[in-house]
Motif scaffolding. Structure first.
Motif, PDB file in Angstrom:
ATOM      1  N   HIS A 358      62.846  41.060  50.438  1.00 11.67           N
ATOM      2  CA  HIS A 358      62.307  41.372  51.768  1.00 11.67           C
ATOM      3  C   HIS A 358      61.259  40.394  52.297  1.00 11.67           C
ATOM      4  N   SER A 359      60.597  39.629  51.436  1.00 13.78           N
ATOM      5  CA  SER A 359      59.401  38.912  51.898  1.00 13.78           C
ATOM      6  C   SER A 359      59.693  37.580  52.579  1.00 13.78           C
ATOM      7  N   GLY A 360      60.817  36.955  52.248  1.00 13.15           N
ATOM      8  CA  GLY A 360      61.069  35.612  52.748  1.00 13.15           C
ATOM      9  C   GLY A 360      60.167  34.579  52.099  1.00 13.15           C
ATOM     10  N   ALA A 361      59.636  34.885  50.932  1.00  8.83           N
ATOM     11  CA  ALA A 361      58.693  33.987  50.254  1.00  8.83           C
ATOM     12  C   ALA A 361      59.443  32.937  49.437  1.00  8.83           C
ATOM     13  N   GLY A 383      55.116  34.999  51.625  1.00  4.19           N
ATOM     14  CA  GLY A 383      56.144  35.390  52.588  1.00  4.19           C
ATOM     15  C   GLY A 383      55.589  35.734  53.958  1.00  4.19           C
ATOM     16  N   ARG A 384      56.424  36.413  54.745  1.00  8.61           N
ATOM     17  CA  ARG A 384      56.104  36.702  56.140  1.00  8.61           C
ATOM     18  C   ARG A 384      55.134  37.860  56.320  1.00  8.61           C
ATOM     19  N   GLY A 385      54.863  38.633  55.264  1.00 10.34           N
ATOM     20  CA  GLY A 385      53.921  39.744  55.369  1.00 10.34           C
ATOM     21  C   GLY A 385      54.511  40.929  56.112  1.00 10.34           C
ATOM     22  N   GLY A 386      53.629  41.818  56.542  1.00  7.08           N
ATOM     23  CA  GLY A 386      54.061  43.005  57.275  1.00  7.08           C
ATOM     24  C   GLY A 386      54.603  44.118  56.404  1.00  7.08           C
ATOM     25  N   LEU A 411      47.579  47.620  48.914  1.00  5.91           N
ATOM     26  CA  LEU A 411      48.454  46.665  49.592  1.00  5.91           C
ATOM     27  C   LEU A 411      47.704  45.996  50.727  1.00  5.91           C
ATOM     28  N   ASN A 412      47.751  44.679  50.755  1.00 11.77           N
ATOM     29  CA  ASN A 412      47.197  43.905  51.872  1.00 11.77           C
ATOM     30  C   ASN A 412      48.279  42.946  52.332  1.00 11.77           C
ATOM     31  N   SER A 413      48.883  43.218  53.495  1.00 15.00           N
ATOM     32  CA  SER A 413      50.028  42.437  53.947  1.00 15.00           C
ATOM     33  C   SER A 413      49.987  42.252  55.455  1.00 15.00           C
ATOM     34  N   PRO A 414      49.077  41.410  55.957  1.00 16.29           N
ATOM     35  CA  PRO A 414      49.052  41.155  57.401  1.00 16.29           C
ATOM     36  C   PRO A 414      50.321  40.448  57.860  1.00 16.29           C
ATOM     37  N   VAL A 415      50.662  40.647  59.111  1.00 13.98           N
ATOM     38  CA  VAL A 415      51.841  39.969  59.661  1.00 13.98           C
ATOM     39  C   VAL A 415      51.614  38.465  59.593  1.00 13.98           C
ATOM     40  N   GLY A 416      52.584  37.745  59.060  1.00 14.21           N
ATOM     41  CA  GLY A 416      52.424  36.314  58.837  1.00 14.21           C
ATOM     42  C   GLY A 416      52.063  35.966  57.408  1.00 14.21           C
ATOM     43  N   GLY A 417      51.714  36.983  56.626  1.00 11.90           N
ATOM     44  CA  GLY A 417      51.420  36.794  55.209  1.00 11.90           C
ATOM     45  C   GLY A 417      49.998  36.323  54.969  1.00 11.90           C
ATOM     46  N   PRO A 418      49.619  36.184  53.707  1.00 10.63           N
ATOM     47  CA  PRO A 418      50.423  36.522  52.521  1.00 10.63           C
ATOM     48  C   PRO A 418      50.400  38.022  52.238  1.00 10.63           C
ATOM     49  N   THR A 419      51.256  38.442  51.325  1.00 11.83           N
ATOM     50  CA  THR A 419      51.257  39.831  50.861  1.00 11.83           C
ATOM     51  C   THR A 419      50.620  39.884  49.481  1.00 11.83           C
ATOM     52  N   ILE A 420      49.628  40.764  49.329  1.00 13.76           N
ATOM     53  CA  ILE A 420      48.929  40.922  48.056  1.00 13.76           C
ATOM     54  C   ILE A 420      49.055  42.381  47.623  1.00 13.76           C
TER      55      ILE A 420
END
Length: 437
Positions: A358-361, A383-386, A411-420
């Motif tokens: 899902h992440s596109g990372a 990745g793309r975040g969100g 979970l910390n995943s702003p739009v545009g990434g990164p996802t943590i």
């Protein structure tokens, strides 16, 4: 200004604490109005109207104080848990309303909430807000020393700044002007120096009144254990169904086919040896496939590398087969307890699977360490975040799984990434790392 005190330098705490304290004091204004409505409803309890209004007034007070708890944690670093006893299942009609009223009225936290809104404006004035008020008083002193004192005297006014009398001729009296500036400077310095200490005192006051009592803490613990036990039972049942399905559709079907093939070979050995040889080769291939499926099934239950070498090496092995570039850093002086280790391994495995899907990372970083009795695992992707706990990514299932061990997921995943994604599971390191000889 939203940075938590624990991550700030002493200089930042001194600068920010007085203004945070003033903010907490001002936050008491809406809480006071809600408290007035609550006590008004309490005064009506002798009539039926009060019984009907009491739950809504209590919920409004709790909602306001939830904001207070969060703000106190952000400003002081003191985490305050919600103290409220579990409510019974809602029931329709008059009986349900009366039962809810009795439950809320018997909860000690309800009356501690009202104690808070009644006493906090005065407590906050002499703790959290005091440094900020001292600084404002000091700034007013500078204004008096520079221009306001002369204006007061010019228009015939009379005022006091601390022990300094501000009257006509104040602006021409150098002694009084200097004394005013000195007192103002001392007030500002005292405000900044006292700020962190007063915020700690205020945080302890918040914990004492807004936090749970031993009774409510025990009740909340029982509820949490009930929920996690239910989650554990559901997860175990789902895992057993998966194992049964995999055995039935995979290895079991191949073993049945092998048995039928061996029976056919037995009849063909004398009549058609060539065809028997072909069937034997096919049976050998089926046995290899069945063995491979059984090994995959075992790895899905408890990977051998996890049992032999621990979670650090197991996650590194997982990273080698992952489609993304995964970097693993493990700082574990010894091994966690096996159940915690297994839960953490499968949680990381599912997070990595989600990242690939899902992440596109293109890259993922996994950091594992043991700090203050907690196994802390952080998985970061570019990745793309969100991502969301409610977005169908399986993170909610991971949260329930580690909740069985009192673990938490952040979970910390702003739009545009990164996802943590951060996992924390309380555990002791029970045995040293081992490796096969």
């Amino acid at each position: 200004m939203n940075e938590r005190p624990g991550s700030e330098t002493p200089w930042q705490r001194w600068i920010r604490a007085p203004w945070r304290g003033l903010g907490l004091w001002l936050l008491g204004i809406p809480a006071t109005f809600v408290g007035l409505w609550f006590i008004t409803v309490v005064s009506l309890i002798s009539g039926f109207v009060g019984i009907l209004l009491f739950p809504s007034a209590t919920m409004a007070l709790r909602k306001q104080l939830d904001v207070y708890r969060d703000r106190i944690e952000r400003c002081t670093g003191h985490r305050i848990e919600r103290p409220y006893l579990p409510e019974p299942a809602p029931e329709p009609g008059l009986k349900g309303s009366v039962r809810r009223f009795v439950t809320l009225a018997r909860d000690p936290a309800t009356w501690r909430d009202y104690l808070w809104v009644a006493a906090d404006p005065f407590v906050a004035l002499f703790t959290a807000a005091l440094p900020g008020l001292l600084i404002l008083y000091g700034l007013w002193g500078y204004a008096v020393a520079t221009f306001a004192g002369g204006m007061i005297g010019h228009y015939g006014g009379s005022d006091w700044y601390a022990y300094i009398h501000v009257t006509e001729g104040y602006g021409r009296d150098t002694g009084r002007v200097v004394s005013t500036a000195v007192v103002a400077t001392l007030c500002i310095a005292a405000g900044y120096l006292l700020g962190p200490t007063m915020m700690r005192v205020y945080g302890r006051w918040g914990e004492a009144v807004l936090g749970p009592t031993e009774k409510s803490r025990l009740a909340l613990r029982v509820r949490h254990l009930t929920e996690t036990r239910s989650d554990a039972v559901d997860a175990s049942a789902a895992e057993l169904r998966r194992i049964e399905r995999d055995l039935h559709d995979g290895a079991q079907a191949r073993l049945v086919a092998m048995g039928m093939s061996l029976g056919a070979i037995e009849h063909l050995l004398d009549k058609d040896p060539e065809k028997a040889r072909i069937l034997l080769a096919q049976t050998r291939e089926s046995s290899a496939k069945a063995l491979h499926e059984l090994r995959d099934l075992v790895r899905g239950i408890h990977p051998p590398v996890l049992a032999d070498r621990g979670i650090g090496d197991a996650v590194k092995a997982l990273a080698l087969d992952h489609p993304l570039h995964v970097e693993v850093a493990a700082d574990l002086p010894a091994r966690p307890e096996p159940p915690v280790e297994s839960a953490a391994y499968f949680a990381v495995s599912e997070i990595l699977t989600n990242a690939a899907k899902h992440s596109g990372a293109s890259r993922v970083w996994v950091d594992m360490r043991h700090e203050r009795g907690m196994l802390r695992i952080t998985v970061t992707d570019d990745g793309r975040g969100g991502a969301s706990l409610d977005g169908g990514t399986g993170l909610r299932g991971i949260e329930r799984r580690i909740g069985t061990f009192d673990g938490v997921l952040a979970l910390n995943s702003p739009v545009g990434g990164p996802t943590i994604v951060t996992l924390e599971l309380p555990c002791a390191l029970s045995s040293p790392k081992t490796s096969p000889s």
